[in-house]
Write a protein that holds these residues in place. Structure first.
Motif, short mmCIF file in Angstrom:
data_model
loop_
_atom_site.label_atom_id
_atom_site.label_comp_id
_atom_site.label_asym_id
_atom_site.label_seq_id
_atom_site.Cartn_x
_atom_site.Cartn_y
_atom_site.Cartn_z
N THR A 156 -5.30 -6.19 -0.28
CA THR A 156 -4.35 -6.37 0.85
C THR A 156 -4.37 -5.13 1.76
OG1 THR A 156 -2.97 -7.19 -0.94
CG2 THR A 156 -2.13 -7.46 1.26
N ASN A 157 -4.42 -3.94 1.14
CA ASN A 157 -4.53 -2.72 1.96
C ASN A 157 -5.78 -2.77 2.84
OD1 ASN A 157 -2.35 -1.63 0.66
ND2 ASN A 157 -3.50 -0.13 -0.54
N ILE A 158 -6.89 -3.22 2.25
CA ILE A 158 -8.14 -3.28 3.01
C ILE A 158 -8.00 -4.28 4.15
CG2 ILE A 158 -10.62 -3.85 2.89
CD1 ILE A 158 -10.58 -2.79 -0.01
N ALA A 159 -7.30 -5.39 3.89
CA ALA A 159 -7.06 -6.37 4.95
C ALA A 159 -6.27 -5.72 6.09
CB ALA A 159 -6.29 -7.57 4.39
N GLU A 160 -5.29 -4.86 5.73
CA GLU A 160 -4.52 -4.16 6.75
C GLU A 160 -5.39 -3.20 7.56
OE1 GLU A 160 -1.13 -2.44 4.71
OE2 GLU A 160 -0.33 -4.42 4.23
N THR A 161 -6.28 -2.51 6.84
CA THR A 161 -7.19 -1.58 7.53
C THR A 161 -8.13 -2.34 8.46
OG1 THR A 161 -7.09 -0.05 5.67
CG2 THR A 161 -8.92 0.23 7.20
N ALA A 162 -8.65 -3.50 7.98
CA ALA A 162 -9.55 -4.31 8.82
C ALA A 162 -8.80 -4.76 10.08
CB ALA A 162 -10.06 -5.51 8.03
N HIS A 163 -7.56 -5.17 9.89
CA HIS A 163 -6.72 -5.59 11.03
C HIS A 163 -6.57 -4.45 12.03
CE1 HIS A 163 -3.02 -6.64 13.21
NE2 HIS A 163 -3.30 -7.88 12.92
N TYR A 164 -6.31 -3.26 11.52
CA TYR A 164 -6.15 -2.07 12.36
C TYR A 164 -7.46 -1.73 13.09
CZ TYR A 164 -6.08 3.03 13.15
OH TYR A 164 -6.21 4.30 13.68
N ARG A 190 -11.16 5.25 15.28
CA ARG A 190 -10.55 4.23 14.44
C ARG A 190 -11.53 3.78 13.36
NH1 ARG A 190 -8.20 0.74 18.68
NH2 ARG A 190 -9.75 -0.84 18.26
N GLU A 191 -12.79 3.64 13.73
CA GLU A 191 -13.79 3.23 12.74
C GLU A 191 -13.92 4.27 11.63
OE1 GLU A 191 -17.35 1.33 13.80
OE2 GLU A 191 -18.08 1.50 11.73
N ILE A 192 -13.92 5.54 12.01
CA ILE A 192 -14.10 6.59 10.99
C ILE A 192 -12.86 6.70 10.10
CG2 ILE A 192 -14.56 9.05 10.65
CD1 ILE A 192 -16.00 8.98 13.39
N ILE A 193 -11.70 6.66 10.72
CA ILE A 193 -10.46 6.71 9.92
C ILE A 193 -10.39 5.51 8.97
CG2 ILE A 193 -7.92 6.60 10.07
CD1 ILE A 193 -8.77 9.23 11.17
N SER A 194 -10.80 4.35 9.47
CA SER A 194 -10.81 3.15 8.63
C SER A 194 -11.77 3.31 7.46
CB SER A 194 -11.22 1.92 9.44
OG SER A 194 -10.30 1.71 10.48
#
Lengths: 239, 239
Positions: free
Chosen positions: B203-211, B82-86
């Motif tokens: 906002t996309n980055i916020a979604e990635t951080a959430h994920y 997950r960290e790498i995909i993020s």
């Protein structure tokens, strides 16, 4: 891997490819519908394009989820990993194409009651015809692993940019001729920009196809001929 | 994994985080430089922002290459994957933010000699101040794994959209008042759109951080208040 594992794994890759193909077809249809809606002043068709975007978003999520799961479960090496990473990239580009097509459809609704003359709409339609051809070709190139076709699409992006630049100037001229043209020309300017951006995403997909087929990345600099931000002289001449 | 492998692997993840932090800082500086260049009519500063984009592109490539290599070599499970995909997703969003900031800087060059009055420039600068704050916060939220801050950024995107909508209308009014305003107002319209798009990427980055933090995806529908494509009435009222 056992035979059974290999088959299950192949099935997962095939599923991914099918999802990508579905996404590609959907995005093409959204752009085509949005442009027909603009041309025919058809707000129902515009709504169709807007609603379709939800399906595209869900498909992208599915591709991402399946990709991450497949990597975690199968621990793929080299070329298979490349296929999965490429699928995720493609899904992201196609999802953005859908967003841009949806933006065009929304502008058709926003222009309701104040439609531009067909002559200026044709400029945008021609641009979209060129970009749709690019999109079809690059999705074919990806599906068939056709390196030559992918490279052609990549190189042809400057034609899209050149056409966009000429349309941009034409719209500015219209705005200056009569302030009553300003609102719809501004909407058309953004439509044109959205189409040009879809062309950029087609180029991204060409780069991903190149990476998938060869394992190598294309140079960082893409062909660029959108001069509306570069050539103040030409824009100014039309004022 | 042996202790040695674990340490080498941790070192790779730390390297990835550092690259992302460098990319984030660079993108913030590019947007800030581009807006200062617009405000001060400083073409040298605009060039600085344009040139910086190359470094950002190369860093994104590096993050992608390292990520794919790390996945292939280490076969990471669940949270590490997950960290790498993020990291790959973030690199892609930050690279796009750089492109958008570069577009603003290019428009400063294109406007050379025909600058808009400061009053209308301030509208764009205010929008960029809000978006820069969003960008800083979301990059912090990602670096510190701060779920609350990431969620705040995600929710605050409607403020950006509302400010953009009001600026859009203001610029249209200027264009209608005097055709001589059309060229620079069109450039400013695209600048404003680029800034608003940077907000979308935050906002996309916020979604990635959430994920990354929760392992769960946020809902597909984001808060949306850019009504320039939705509300023909309000736009028309100002014509």
């Amino acid at each position: 891997m056992t035979d059974h594992t290999v088959r299950a794994y192949d099935a997962e890759l095939i599923e991914l490819r099918q999802r990508i193909a579905e996404m590609g077809g959907l995005a093409e249809k959204m752009l085509s519908d949005a442009m027909q809606a603009l041309l025919k002043r058809d707000t129902t068709l515009a709504q169709t394009a807007i609603v379709a975007d939800r399906r595209l978003d869900l498909l992208q999520r599915e591709v991402e989820d399946r990709s991450v799961l497949t990597i975690a479960k199968r621990q793929p090496m080299a070329s298979d990993l490349r296929e999965i990473i490429s699928a995720m990239r493609l899904a992201s580009d196609i999802e953005r194409i859908g967003d841009l097509a949806k933006n065009i459809a929304k502008r058709v609704l926003a222009m309701n009651g104040e439609y531009p003359p067909l002559k200026v709409v044709f400029g945008a339609v021609n641009l979209s015809t060129l970009v749709l051809a690019q999109l079809k070709d690059v999705l074919d190139a990806y599906a068939r692993r056709d390196l030559e076709l992918a490279t052609q699409v990549w190189k042809r992006d400057d034609e899209v940019d050149a056409l966009y630049t000429s349309l941009f100037r034409e719209l500015l001229t219209y705005m200056m001729e009569d302030p009553r043209n300003i609102t719809f020309c501004t909407h058309l300017l953004f439509c044109a920009k959205n189409i040009e951006r879809i062309g950029d995403h087609a180029t991204n997909i060409a780069e991903t196809a190149h990476y998938l087929i060869t394992g190598e990345l294309l140079p960082v600099e893409r062909p660029k001929a959108d001069t509306t931000t570069l050539n103040p002289k030409h824009v100014a001449e039309e004022t």
